[in-house]
Design a protein around this motif. Structure first.
Motif, mmCIF file in Angstrom:
data_model
loop_
_atom_site.group_PDB
_atom_site.id
_atom_site.type_symbol
_atom_site.label_atom_id
_atom_site.label_comp_id
_atom_site.label_asym_id
_atom_site.label_seq_id
_atom_site.Cartn_x
_atom_site.Cartn_y
_atom_site.Cartn_z
ATOM 1 N N GLU A 60 -2.202 5.929 1.241
ATOM 2 C CA GLU A 60 -3.383 5.085 1.390
ATOM 3 C C GLU A 60 -3.514 4.538 2.804
ATOM 4 O O GLU A 60 -4.576 4.028 3.174
ATOM 5 C CB GLU A 60 -3.314 3.927 0.388
ATOM 6 C CG GLU A 60 -3.384 4.386 -1.071
ATOM 7 C CD GLU A 60 -3.108 3.249 -2.036
ATOM 8 O OE1 GLU A 60 -2.688 2.169 -1.570
ATOM 9 O OE2 GLU A 60 -3.296 3.436 -3.256
ATOM 10 N N GLN A 61 -2.445 4.627 3.594
ATOM 11 C CA GLN A 61 -2.469 4.131 4.969
ATOM 12 C C GLN A 61 -2.885 5.198 5.963
ATOM 13 O O GLN A 61 -2.985 4.929 7.159
ATOM 14 C CB GLN A 61 -1.078 3.618 5.359
ATOM 15 C CG GLN A 61 -0.547 2.504 4.484
ATOM 16 C CD GLN A 61 0.875 2.155 4.858
ATOM 17 O OE1 GLN A 61 1.179 1.829 6.004
ATOM 18 N NE2 GLN A 61 1.770 2.235 3.889
ATOM 19 N N ARG A 62 -3.104 6.404 5.465
ATOM 20 C CA ARG A 62 -3.449 7.521 6.337
ATOM 21 C C ARG A 62 -4.849 8.023 6.013
ATOM 22 O O ARG A 62 -5.287 7.963 4.857
ATOM 23 C CB ARG A 62 -2.438 8.658 6.162
ATOM 24 C CG ARG A 62 -1.022 8.268 6.561
ATOM 25 C CD ARG A 62 -0.022 9.334 6.147
ATOM 26 N NE ARG A 62 1.334 8.958 6.559
ATOM 27 C CZ ARG A 62 2.432 9.575 6.146
ATOM 28 N NH1 ARG A 62 2.327 10.587 5.296
ATOM 29 N NH2 ARG A 62 3.621 9.175 6.565
ATOM 30 N N GLU A 79 0.835 -1.190 0.000
ATOM 31 C CA GLU A 79 0.000 0.000 0.000
ATOM 32 C C GLU A 79 0.872 1.243 0.000
ATOM 33 O O GLU A 79 1.873 1.301 0.720
ATOM 34 C CB GLU A 79 -0.911 0.027 1.231
ATOM 35 C CG GLU A 79 -2.034 -0.981 1.207
ATOM 36 C CD GLU A 79 -3.020 -0.747 2.345
ATOM 37 O OE1 GLU A 79 -2.776 0.162 3.171
ATOM 38 O OE2 GLU A 79 -4.024 -1.465 2.407
ATOM 39 N N ASN A 97 6.625 7.517 9.413
ATOM 40 C CA ASN A 97 6.744 6.134 8.948
ATOM 41 C C ASN A 97 7.547 5.307 9.944
ATOM 42 O O ASN A 97 8.491 5.813 10.570
ATOM 43 C CB ASN A 97 7.457 6.064 7.591
ATOM 44 C CG ASN A 97 6.583 6.527 6.450
ATOM 45 O OD1 ASN A 97 5.362 6.574 6.580
ATOM 46 N ND2 ASN A 97 7.193 6.861 5.338
ATOM 47 N N SER A 155 2.574 4.909 9.644
ATOM 48 C CA SER A 155 2.426 4.096 8.437
ATOM 49 C C SER A 155 3.741 3.393 8.133
ATOM 50 O O SER A 155 4.747 3.584 8.827
ATOM 51 C CB SER A 155 1.982 4.972 7.254
ATOM 52 O OG SER A 155 2.826 6.105 7.126
ATOM 53 N N TYR A 156 3.727 2.573 7.090
ATOM 54 C CA TYR A 156 4.892 1.779 6.693
ATOM 55 C C TYR A 156 5.299 2.154 5.272
ATOM 56 O O TYR A 156 4.448 2.196 4.376
ATOM 57 C CB TYR A 156 4.577 0.285 6.761
ATOM 58 C CG TYR A 156 4.063 -0.164 8.102
ATOM 59 C CD1 TYR A 156 4.929 -0.503 9.138
ATOM 60 C CD2 TYR A 156 2.680 -0.228 8.352
ATOM 61 C CE1 TYR A 156 4.451 -0.903 10.377
ATOM 62 C CE2 TYR A 156 2.199 -0.630 9.593
ATOM 63 C CZ TYR A 156 3.084 -0.959 10.597
ATOM 64 O OH TYR A 156 2.612 -1.352 11.823
ATOM 65 N N ARG A 216 -4.351 4.112 9.945
ATOM 66 C CA ARG A 216 -5.719 4.099 9.432
ATOM 67 C C ARG A 216 -6.484 2.890 9.952
ATOM 68 O O ARG A 216 -7.619 3.010 10.433
ATOM 69 C CB ARG A 216 -5.693 4.081 7.902
ATOM 70 C CG ARG A 216 -7.052 4.030 7.237
ATOM 71 C CD ARG A 216 -6.926 3.460 5.832
ATOM 72 N NE ARG A 216 -6.399 2.096 5.866
ATOM 73 C CZ ARG A 216 -5.841 1.482 4.839
ATOM 74 N NH1 ARG A 216 -5.711 2.115 3.681
ATOM 75 N NH2 ARG A 216 -5.409 0.242 4.949
ATOM 76 N N ASP A 217 -5.856 1.701 9.885
ATOM 77 C CA ASP A 217 -6.531 0.481 10.346
ATOM 78 C C ASP A 217 -6.700 0.482 11.859
ATOM 79 O O ASP A 217 -7.714 -0.001 12.384
ATOM 80 C CB ASP A 217 -5.748 -0.750 9.903
ATOM 81 C CG ASP A 217 -5.753 -0.915 8.388
ATOM 82 O OD1 ASP A 217 -6.679 -0.380 7.741
ATOM 83 O OD2 ASP A 217 -4.843 -1.561 7.859
ATOM 84 N N GLN A 273 7.453 -2.592 3.391
ATOM 85 C CA GLN A 273 6.446 -3.591 3.027
ATOM 86 C C GLN A 273 6.990 -4.599 2.017
ATOM 87 O O GLN A 273 6.736 -5.803 2.132
ATOM 88 C CB GLN A 273 5.218 -2.892 2.449
ATOM 89 C CG GLN A 273 4.483 -1.996 3.418
ATOM 90 C CD GLN A 273 3.338 -1.292 2.734
ATOM 91 O OE1 GLN A 273 2.313 -1.882 2.406
ATOM 92 N NE2 GLN A 273 3.498 0.005 2.496
ATOM 93 N N ASN A 300 -1.481 -0.327 10.412
ATOM 94 C CA ASN A 300 -1.123 1.082 10.283
ATOM 95 C C ASN A 300 -2.128 1.969 11.012
ATOM 96 O O ASN A 300 -3.123 1.495 11.577
ATOM 97 C CB ASN A 300 -1.003 1.475 8.807
ATOM 98 C CG ASN A 300 -2.274 1.173 8.023
ATOM 99 O OD1 ASN A 300 -3.377 1.475 8.468
ATOM 100 N ND2 ASN A 300 -2.123 0.553 6.851
ATOM 101 N N GLU A 321 6.871 1.884 1.510
ATOM 102 C CA GLU A 321 6.753 0.817 0.517
ATOM 103 C C GLU A 321 7.959 -0.107 0.576
ATOM 104 O O GLU A 321 7.830 -1.316 0.385
ATOM 105 C CB GLU A 321 6.607 1.426 -0.878
ATOM 106 C CG GLU A 321 5.283 2.147 -1.085
ATOM 107 C CD GLU A 321 5.126 2.686 -2.490
ATOM 108 O OE1 GLU A 321 5.362 1.918 -3.442
ATOM 109 O OE2 GLU A 321 4.776 3.872 -2.644
#
Length: 413
Positions: free
Chosen positions: A230-232, A226, A321, A347-348, A369-370, A353, A367, A350
């Motif tokens: 997109e993780q935020r 992701e 990150n 977040s992480y 967001r989740d 990941q 992350n 790319e």
């Protein structure tokens, strides 16, 4: 005809008006050079491999097409009994010349470089070879090695070259190659004009050279990655505001955030009916890369087993990150049959990941967001949607203790 025997017609797809057909008669098929204002240019080299022939008299080598990792190891066309030196055979001469262009130190030099079009002979389901070919990607030569090969049944050796080829991503083109690019190269147009219709990855490689290969190399693992944005939560949204509120509530309260992270990890791991048991939080100092410990039970009785779960919690700015070094601390603690969970308000990257996916580390990445979405769901289910009331209740009334114990002791509970 565009289709023959249910398969796309190679000659139809590679038709360049006013030019000879693109051929696949040999393993290495170099197109005829064309004149341009900047000198001569070879439009493309088409490379074909037939895997079922590997080790035979005709093909006494084993090409490797690792397309998931964007790497091809391809052997040249010098064979036992071939006249002259190995660099004099037609295919090797073409690839060695291509390698020189691929090593050009400037963007202007790389713009003249010849793309390698990689094709693989397909095999039917019952194992019988067919004449159809499958397009595998566009590549450049990274390394060349002169080797001595065993000729098998001939019981002798011969000298050849082997090429390590980087396969570029065509994600921006939906895994398709626009043949108009090759036609433009054949028409003798200026390098800059030709480059404008080249695949995005090729253009980036031309601009930055081999330093760009880690970014433009084809990797199937990228489909599981992701982007950071997109993780935020969306900038300016209520989600972003509430996640920031959660971060500020736990900033500087390490153990309190670990309680929250353990509860979120438990909620995720219990999905689909899995049995998960929260264990304990580790002490503030000397946690060795684990902030909480749990156990995941799979099956029952003799047909069941239990896995140790090591969790790491990191309360950082939502716009930050997690680094690869921080993930590595958790990975280093994992033993065979253990899994990890990393929970953060950030977040992480790319790169982090990709490393996780490609090295197949058994670590779940949660992350910001989740994390927020799980907290919001818990608040909605048990606290009337009150976010802070939910997290305060978890911290004040959570049953997870702080302990200094060996992680594997969770299997005895």
């Amino acid at each position: 005809m565009p289709v023959i025997d249910g398969c796309p017609n190679f000659h139809f797809l590679t038709d360049s008006p006013g030019h000879l057909r693109a051929l696949l008669e040999a393993g290495i098929n170099g197109m005829r050079r064309v004149r341009t204002d900047g000198g001569e240019r070879r439009p493309a080299i088409l490379i074909r491999s037939s895997p079922w022939k590997a080790g035979s008299v005709q093909t006494p080598w084993h090409d490797v097409f690792d397309l998931d990792s964007g790497h091809v190891r391809y052997f040249g066309d010098h064979k036992v009994g071939s006249p002259g030196a190995p660099d004099g055979s037609k295919g090797n001469a073409a690839l060695l010349d291509a390698f020189e262009g691929h090593q050009a130190p400037t963007a202007e030099g790389r713009a003249k470089a010849v793309p390698l079009l990689l094709l693989l002979r397909s095999v039917t389901s019952n194992g019988k070879p067919k004449g159809h070919v499958e397009f595998c990607g566009v590549g450049v030569v990274e390394r060349v090695e002169r080797i001595v090969q065993w000729a098998g049944r001939e019981r002798t050796t011969f000298t050849n070259y082997v090429y390590d080829i980087a396969v570029m991503s065509l994600t921006a083109e939906d895994e398709r190659l626009d043949w108009d690019w090759i036609t433009a190269r054949r028409d003798g147009l200026a390098d800059a004009e030709v480059l404008s219709v080249a695949p995005k990855a090729w253009r980036e490689w031309v601009e930055h050279g081999h330093a760009a290969l880690p970014r433009v190399r084809r990797r199937v693992a990228r489909s599981k990655v992701e982007k950071v944005r997109e993780q935020r939560p969306v900038t300016g949204s209520a989600e972003e505001r509430d996640l920031r509120l959660v971060y500020e509530h736990f900033d500087g309260r390490k153990h309190d955030f670990e309680v929250l992270a353990s509860a979120v990890a438990a909620r995720i791991l219990r999905r689909d009916g899995h049995a998960y048991r929260e264990g304990w939080l580790t002490r503030l100092s000397g946690d060795g890369g684990a902030d909480f410990v749990g156990r995941l039970d799979l099956g029952t009785g003799l047909s069941g087993t239990s896995l140790v779960v090591l969790g790491q919690a990191k309360c950082i700015l939502p716009a930050s990150n997690v680094s690869a070094e921080q993930i590595a601390r958790v990975v280093a603690r994992l033993r065979r049959g253990w899994i990890g969970v990393y929970v953060t308000t950030g977040s992480y990257s790319e790169a982090v990941q990709l490393e996780m996916v490609e090295d197949q580390y058994p670590v779940l990445l949660v992350n910001g967001r989740d994390l927020f979405r799980e907290i919001r769901a818990m608040a909605r289910d048990d606290h009337g949607g009150e976010l802070i009331a939910c997290v305060e209740h978890l911290v004040d009334h959570g049953a997870i203790p702080v302990a200094h114990r060996r992680s594997e002791e969770i299997l005895l509970l």
